[in-house]
Write a protein that holds these residues in place. Structure first.
Motif, PDB file in Angstrom:
ATOM      1  N   VAL A   6      14.682 -13.625  96.615  1.00 57.49           N
ATOM      2  CA  VAL A   6      15.410 -13.372  97.861  1.00 57.49           C
ATOM      3  C   VAL A   6      14.508 -12.616  98.827  1.00 57.49           C
ATOM      4  O   VAL A   6      13.485 -12.032  98.436  1.00 57.49           O
ATOM      5  CB  VAL A   6      16.689 -12.539  97.606  1.00 57.49           C
ATOM      6  CG1 VAL A   6      17.588 -13.217  96.576  1.00 57.49           C
ATOM      7  CG2 VAL A   6      16.356 -11.115  97.151  1.00 57.49           C
ATOM      8  N   ALA A  11      20.398 -13.939 103.906  1.00 57.07           N
ATOM      9  CA  ALA A  11      21.176 -14.674 102.910  1.00 57.07           C
ATOM     10  C   ALA A  11      20.739 -16.125 102.776  1.00 57.07           C
ATOM     11  O   ALA A  11      20.808 -16.709 101.699  1.00 57.07           O
ATOM     12  CB  ALA A  11      22.664 -14.598 103.254  1.00 57.07           C
ATOM     13  N   VAL A  14      17.826 -17.263  99.950  1.00 51.40           N
ATOM     14  CA  VAL A  14      17.925 -17.225  98.487  1.00 51.40           C
ATOM     15  C   VAL A  14      17.448 -18.564  97.946  1.00 51.40           C
ATOM     16  O   VAL A  14      17.824 -19.624  98.443  1.00 51.40           O
ATOM     17  CB  VAL A  14      19.379 -16.999  98.038  1.00 51.40           C
ATOM     18  CG1 VAL A  14      19.475 -17.051  96.522  1.00 51.40           C
ATOM     19  CG2 VAL A  14      19.905 -15.669  98.552  1.00 51.40           C
ATOM     20  N   VAL A  46      21.242  -9.260  99.294  1.00 56.86           N
ATOM     21  CA  VAL A  46      21.108 -10.597  99.865  1.00 56.86           C
ATOM     22  C   VAL A  46      21.603 -10.642 101.300  1.00 56.86           C
ATOM     23  O   VAL A  46      20.946 -11.229 102.180  1.00 56.86           O
ATOM     24  CB  VAL A  46      21.867 -11.619  98.996  1.00 56.86           C
ATOM     25  CG1 VAL A  46      21.907 -12.985  99.676  1.00 56.86           C
ATOM     26  CG2 VAL A  46      21.197 -11.749  97.630  1.00 56.86           C
ATOM     27  N   GLU A  47      22.746 -10.025 101.575  1.00 54.35           N
ATOM     28  CA  GLU A  47      23.388 -10.216 102.876  1.00 54.35           C
ATOM     29  C   GLU A  47      23.203  -9.050 103.841  1.00 54.35           C
ATOM     30  O   GLU A  47      23.246  -9.254 105.047  1.00 54.35           O
ATOM     31  CB  GLU A  47      24.876 -10.490 102.679  1.00 54.35           C
ATOM     32  CG  GLU A  47      25.156 -11.798 101.944  1.00 54.35           C
ATOM     33  CD  GLU A  47      26.563 -12.286 102.175  1.00 54.35           C
ATOM     34  OE1 GLU A  47      27.407 -11.488 102.634  1.00 54.35           O
ATOM     35  OE2 GLU A  47      26.824 -13.471 101.880  1.00 54.35           O
ATOM     36  N   TYR A 329      23.173 -19.560  92.069  1.00 51.03           N
ATOM     37  CA  TYR A 329      23.203 -18.103  92.263  1.00 51.03           C
ATOM     38  C   TYR A 329      23.881 -17.720  93.575  1.00 51.03           C
ATOM     39  O   TYR A 329      24.741 -16.830  93.605  1.00 51.03           O
ATOM     40  CB  TYR A 329      21.791 -17.531  92.225  1.00 51.03           C
ATOM     41  CG  TYR A 329      21.769 -16.025  92.446  1.00 51.03           C
ATOM     42  CD1 TYR A 329      22.017 -15.161  91.393  1.00 51.03           C
ATOM     43  CD2 TYR A 329      21.520 -15.489  93.707  1.00 51.03           C
ATOM     44  CE1 TYR A 329      22.017 -13.783  91.591  1.00 51.03           C
ATOM     45  CE2 TYR A 329      21.526 -14.113  93.905  1.00 51.03           C
ATOM     46  CZ  TYR A 329      21.774 -13.266  92.844  1.00 51.03           C
ATOM     47  OH  TYR A 329      21.790 -11.911  93.043  1.00 51.03           O
ATOM     48  N   ALA A 330      23.512 -18.380  94.673  1.00 48.33           N
ATOM     49  CA  ALA A 330      24.091 -18.018  95.976  1.00 48.33           C
ATOM     50  C   ALA A 330      25.602 -18.199  95.960  1.00 48.33           C
ATOM     51  O   ALA A 330      26.347 -17.375  96.511  1.00 48.33           O
ATOM     52  CB  ALA A 330      23.457 -18.862  97.082  1.00 48.33           C
ATOM     53  N   GLU A 331      26.063 -19.251  95.310  1.00 44.39           N
ATOM     54  CA  GLU A 331      27.505 -19.484  95.205  1.00 44.39           C
ATOM     55  C   GLU A 331      28.179 -18.412  94.361  1.00 44.39           C
ATOM     56  O   GLU A 331      29.308 -17.988  94.635  1.00 44.39           O
ATOM     57  CB  GLU A 331      27.754 -20.857  94.584  1.00 44.39           C
ATOM     58  CG  GLU A 331      29.209 -21.158  94.275  1.00 44.39           C
ATOM     59  CD  GLU A 331      29.377 -22.364  93.368  1.00 44.39           C
ATOM     60  OE1 GLU A 331      30.363 -22.387  92.615  1.00 44.39           O
ATOM     61  OE2 GLU A 331      28.508 -23.263  93.399  1.00 44.39           O
TER      62      GLU A 331
END
Length: 348
Positions: A6, A11, A14, A46-47, A329-331
């Protein structure tokens, strides 16, 4: 090998990508990554830009809640191939402050510590990773996938250890505990409170499974709404939501000589009216201690490993409500209504 990488705060960047084998400087133990737990810290990285890239790198291998199996271990390491291990997250600063020099990096005073998957060190989100033997903790293989719960459990082991130390200031001993929040942290806090023989109450926003049933099945009384509606007068509060107003509500409900432990980080910014004089008087006249806790030292991982090994395996398995492959992973960062703990299968 593959790893989840990341760029903190971006976001859309990723990705699961091919990366070099872990360098030997990361540690003498070579470990096959099996599972990776996801928590709110990962979402913040991430975000929201929390986290720090390793020096000289433009991406971070994410992941601090680990579970793996040893592939290679030096003869004098204390480990053998096949051992199930979890990697400790934090490392002491390069010129250790007093706590870091004593193995208490969770009490680092100068902020120069590093953390796997969070602060200046690649994490455990890869198919293979290395770790120093002194920063690896063996877990009972009978735990199976539940070994991935060790890192979050270590945070609660520390919270309860520090609570116990404060309680020991007098001859009085608590009987009732209130845990606010029925996520993984709250449920593990309830597990450890019940193991101490306390009457444990868990408070959450909604009475819906699986959280409510998990709380009841571990031996706790489950409540919804606010602290006053719960009608509980706790001697100990383990606050696991990070919701600021709830902290003050908890101190109002707590009994004299109570201890309130804060484990959650506040993410909101909405103002709430608080009478600071009233709060001050209540804390002073009630001999109340409110303290915060973060991270864990090696002994807390070891305490957590014992707690998990002694817990009902079937109950622990129910905490892991969703398992996803690396590519998802992102989900997996997006919580579903019935999620408790989401983990990533690093072998899939």
């Amino acid at each position: 090998m593959k790893a989840i990488t990341v760029v903190p705060g971006e976001a859309g960047r990723v990705r699961v990508e091919e990366v070099p084998e872990p360098p030997e400087r990361d540690g003498a133990l070579l470990v096959e990554g099996r599972l990776l737990g996801i928590c709110g810290t990962d979402l913040d990285i991430v975000e929201h830009g929390y986290g720090w890239l390793p020096h000289g790198q433009d991406r971070l291998v994410i992941g601090h809640e680990s579970l793996g199996a040893v592939l290679e271990a030096p003869p004098d390491s204390g480990f053998s191939p096949g051992d199930h291990v979890v990697g400790i997250v934090r490392r002491p600063d390069p010129e250790p402050c007093a706590p870091c020099s004593q193995g208490e990096w969770d009490f680092c005073r100068n902020g120069r510590y590093t953390e796997r998957g969070i602060k200046e060190r690649d994490g455990y989100g890869s198919q293979r990773w290395r770790v120093e033997p002194e920063f690896a903790v063996r877990v009972d293989p009978a735990l199976g996938d539940c070994g991935v719960l060790l890192e979050p459990a270590s945070v609660l082991a520390k919270a309860w250890e520090q609570t116990d130390r404060i309680v020991a200031r007098s001859s009085w001993r608590p009987r009732t505990a209130l845990v606010t929040g029925a996520g993984p942290i709250g449920l593990l806090a309830a597990l450890m409170g019940v193991r101490r023989g306390l009457e444990v109450h868990v408070l959450d926003l909604e009475d819906r499974p699986p959280k409510s049933t998990l709380a009841r099945d571990v031996g706790a009384v489950f409540h919804t709404g606010d602290v006053r509606a719960a009608g509980v007068a706790p001697d100990v509060v383990i606050e696991c939501t990070g919701h600021g107003p709830l902290v003050f509500d908890a101190t109002k409900a707590a009994t004299p000589n109570s201890v309130v432990c804060l484990t959650g980080i506040s993410g909101g910014s909405a103002p709430a009216p608080v009478s600071t004089d009233e709060a001050n008087n209540r804390l002073v006249l009630g001999n109340t201690v409110v303290f915060g806790t973060v991270n864990a030292a090696r002994r807390h991982y070891e305490q957590a490993a014992r707690a998990l090994a002694e817990a009902d395996r079937a109950w622990l398995e129910r905490l892991i409500t969703r398992k996803v492959p690396m590519d998802s992973y992102a989900e997996a960062l997006r919580k579903h209504p019935d999620d408790v703990k989401v983990v990533v299968d690093l072998r899939a």
